[in-house]
Design a protein around this motif. Structure first.
Motif, PDB file in Angstrom:
ATOM      1  N   GLY A  69      48.029 -20.173  56.382  1.00 21.25           N
ATOM      2  CA  GLY A  69      49.426 -20.024  56.769  1.00 21.25           C
ATOM      3  C   GLY A  69      50.117 -18.963  55.930  1.00 21.25           C
ATOM      4  O   GLY A  69      49.598 -18.496  54.915  1.00 21.25           O
ATOM      5  N   ARG A  70      51.302 -18.602  56.345  1.00 20.01           N
ATOM      6  CA  ARG A  70      52.060 -17.553  55.662  1.00 20.01           C
ATOM      7  C   ARG A  70      52.446 -17.970  54.239  1.00 20.01           C
ATOM      8  O   ARG A  70      52.474 -17.145  53.331  1.00 20.01           O
ATOM      9  CB  ARG A  70      53.304 -17.203  56.486  1.00 20.01           C
ATOM     10  CG  ARG A  70      54.181 -16.121  55.885  1.00 20.01           C
ATOM     11  CD  ARG A  70      53.470 -14.770  55.839  1.00 20.01           C
ATOM     12  NE  ARG A  70      54.261 -13.785  55.150  1.00 20.01           N
ATOM     13  CZ  ARG A  70      55.115 -12.963  55.747  1.00 20.01           C
ATOM     14  NH1 ARG A  70      55.292 -13.009  57.051  1.00 20.01           N
ATOM     15  NH2 ARG A  70      55.787 -12.087  55.043  1.00 20.01           N
ATOM     16  N   ARG A  71      52.728 -19.248  54.043  1.00 20.58           N
ATOM     17  CA  ARG A  71      53.116 -19.716  52.708  1.00 20.58           C
ATOM     18  C   ARG A  71      52.016 -19.431  51.685  1.00 20.58           C
ATOM     19  O   ARG A  71      52.256 -18.854  50.631  1.00 20.58           O
ATOM     20  CB  ARG A  71      53.438 -21.206  52.749  1.00 20.58           C
ATOM     21  CG  ARG A  71      53.798 -21.782  51.413  1.00 20.58           C
ATOM     22  CD  ARG A  71      53.999 -23.309  51.502  1.00 20.58           C
ATOM     23  NE  ARG A  71      54.627 -23.773  50.297  1.00 20.58           N
ATOM     24  CZ  ARG A  71      55.940 -23.749  50.082  1.00 20.58           C
ATOM     25  NH1 ARG A  71      56.756 -23.294  51.008  1.00 20.58           N
ATOM     26  NH2 ARG A  71      56.433 -24.174  48.948  1.00 20.58           N
ATOM     27  N   ASP A  74      51.550 -15.687  51.098  1.00 21.86           N
ATOM     28  CA  ASP A  74      52.573 -15.109  50.216  1.00 21.86           C
ATOM     29  C   ASP A  74      52.386 -15.563  48.764  1.00 21.86           C
ATOM     30  O   ASP A  74      52.557 -14.771  47.837  1.00 21.86           O
ATOM     31  CB  ASP A  74      53.969 -15.479  50.704  1.00 21.86           C
ATOM     32  CG  ASP A  74      54.391 -14.715  51.954  1.00 21.86           C
ATOM     33  OD1 ASP A  74      53.707 -13.737  52.328  1.00 21.86           O
ATOM     34  OD2 ASP A  74      55.407 -15.112  52.565  1.00 21.86           O
ATOM     35  N   THR A  93      51.514 -17.087  61.338  1.00 27.06           N
ATOM     36  CA  THR A  93      52.885 -16.938  60.867  1.00 27.06           C
ATOM     37  C   THR A  93      53.807 -16.607  62.032  1.00 27.06           C
ATOM     38  O   THR A  93      53.418 -15.917  62.975  1.00 27.06           O
ATOM     39  CB  THR A  93      52.991 -15.822  59.804  1.00 27.06           C
ATOM     40  OG1 THR A  93      54.357 -15.677  59.421  1.00 27.06           O
ATOM     41  CG2 THR A  93      52.460 -14.492  60.305  1.00 27.06           C
ATOM     42  N   HIS A  94      55.042 -17.094  61.933  1.00 28.77           N
ATOM     43  CA  HIS A  94      56.058 -16.735  62.924  1.00 28.77           C
ATOM     44  C   HIS A  94      56.669 -15.369  62.619  1.00 28.77           C
ATOM     45  O   HIS A  94      57.335 -14.790  63.460  1.00 28.77           O
ATOM     46  CB  HIS A  94      57.173 -17.788  62.965  1.00 28.77           C
ATOM     47  CG  HIS A  94      56.708 -19.118  63.447  1.00 28.77           C
ATOM     48  ND1 HIS A  94      56.171 -19.325  64.704  1.00 28.77           N
ATOM     49  CD2 HIS A  94      56.673 -20.333  62.834  1.00 28.77           C
ATOM     50  CE1 HIS A  94      55.849 -20.595  64.850  1.00 28.77           C
ATOM     51  NE2 HIS A  94      56.137 -21.228  63.727  1.00 28.77           N
ATOM     52  N   THR A 112      50.777 -15.161  65.732  1.00 28.06           N
ATOM     53  CA  THR A 112      52.030 -15.910  65.762  1.00 28.06           C
ATOM     54  C   THR A 112      51.922 -17.270  66.449  1.00 28.06           C
ATOM     55  O   THR A 112      52.867 -18.055  66.396  1.00 28.06           O
ATOM     56  CB  THR A 112      53.136 -15.090  66.458  1.00 28.06           C
ATOM     57  OG1 THR A 112      52.702 -14.742  67.769  1.00 28.06           O
ATOM     58  CG2 THR A 112      53.441 -13.819  65.662  1.00 28.06           C
TER      59      THR A 112
END
Length: 196
Positions: A69-71, A74, A93-94, A112
């Motif tokens: 996921g994006r979390r 990052d 990720t959105h 997405t």
């Protein structure tokens, strides 16, 4: 088609990190032994017990791609363009980033939607396994009926609070097995097929 297998170091009360995303003692088993296991990228090598090293090498040799996921992406700064497992990365990720800060490294694939992410990851992995990060991504894949197996590196600690392996699933996560139990110093490696 590639199997979709989630994997995480987990506390006895089901957390994969503290509230501030620090895994703390959950990663102690990566330095509990004398077997040096190198990583790709700039992550220092692990020092595993012989039992955990054999388990880890078997896992890594089966991987063809990781889906995160994006979390997590990052938090790790995208592993600076080279995932420690040495495989391509697909990020669900959105909000895909507009630029990539590590030119000259392997570009991740951004998707997405869950179907788009799974299609990209399985195409990359081919007949090999897609490793799925814990948390929201594993929960979404399970809800979509796409997760094949759940792996837990169970660490004998209670964190009390933090980030859960599965985040608010809509239905119980029913598992079979375990299909594999590997007991090592400071960790028990468990594999559970998802019951459909």
């Amino acid at each position: 088609m590639a199997l979709l297998i989630s994997s995480a170091s987990t506390s006895l009360d089901g957390f994969v990190a503290s509230p501030d995303d620090d895994p703390g003692p959950l990663f102690d088993w990566y330095s509990a032994g004398d077997v040096v296991v190198p990583n790709a990228g700039d992550l220092p090598p692990f020092h595993l017990t012989p039992t955990s090293a054999a388990h880890w090498r078997d896992w890594v040799t089966r991987l063809g791609c990781v889906l995160v996921g994006r979390r997590l992406f990052d938090l790790t700064d995208g592993w600076r363009g080279r995932h420690p497992l040495g495989v391509p990365v697909v990020v669900l990720t959105h909000r895909p980033p507009t630029g990539w800060d590590h030119p000259g490294t392997e570009d991740p694939t951004f998707a997405t939607t869950v179907p788009e992410a799974v299609a990209a990851a399985t195409a990359i992995a081919g007949e090999r396994v897609v490793g799925v990060a814990a948390g929201e991504v594993a929960t979404q894949l399970h809800a979509a009926g796409l997760l094949d197996e759940v792996r837990v590196d169970l660490v004998p600690v209670f964190l009390g609070r933090g980030r859960r392996y599965f985040t608010d699933p809509d239905a119980p996560v029913r598992l079979s097995g375990p299909s594999s139990v590997v007991v090592s110093e400071g960790v028990t490696h468990l594999s559970f097929p998802v019951r459909r």
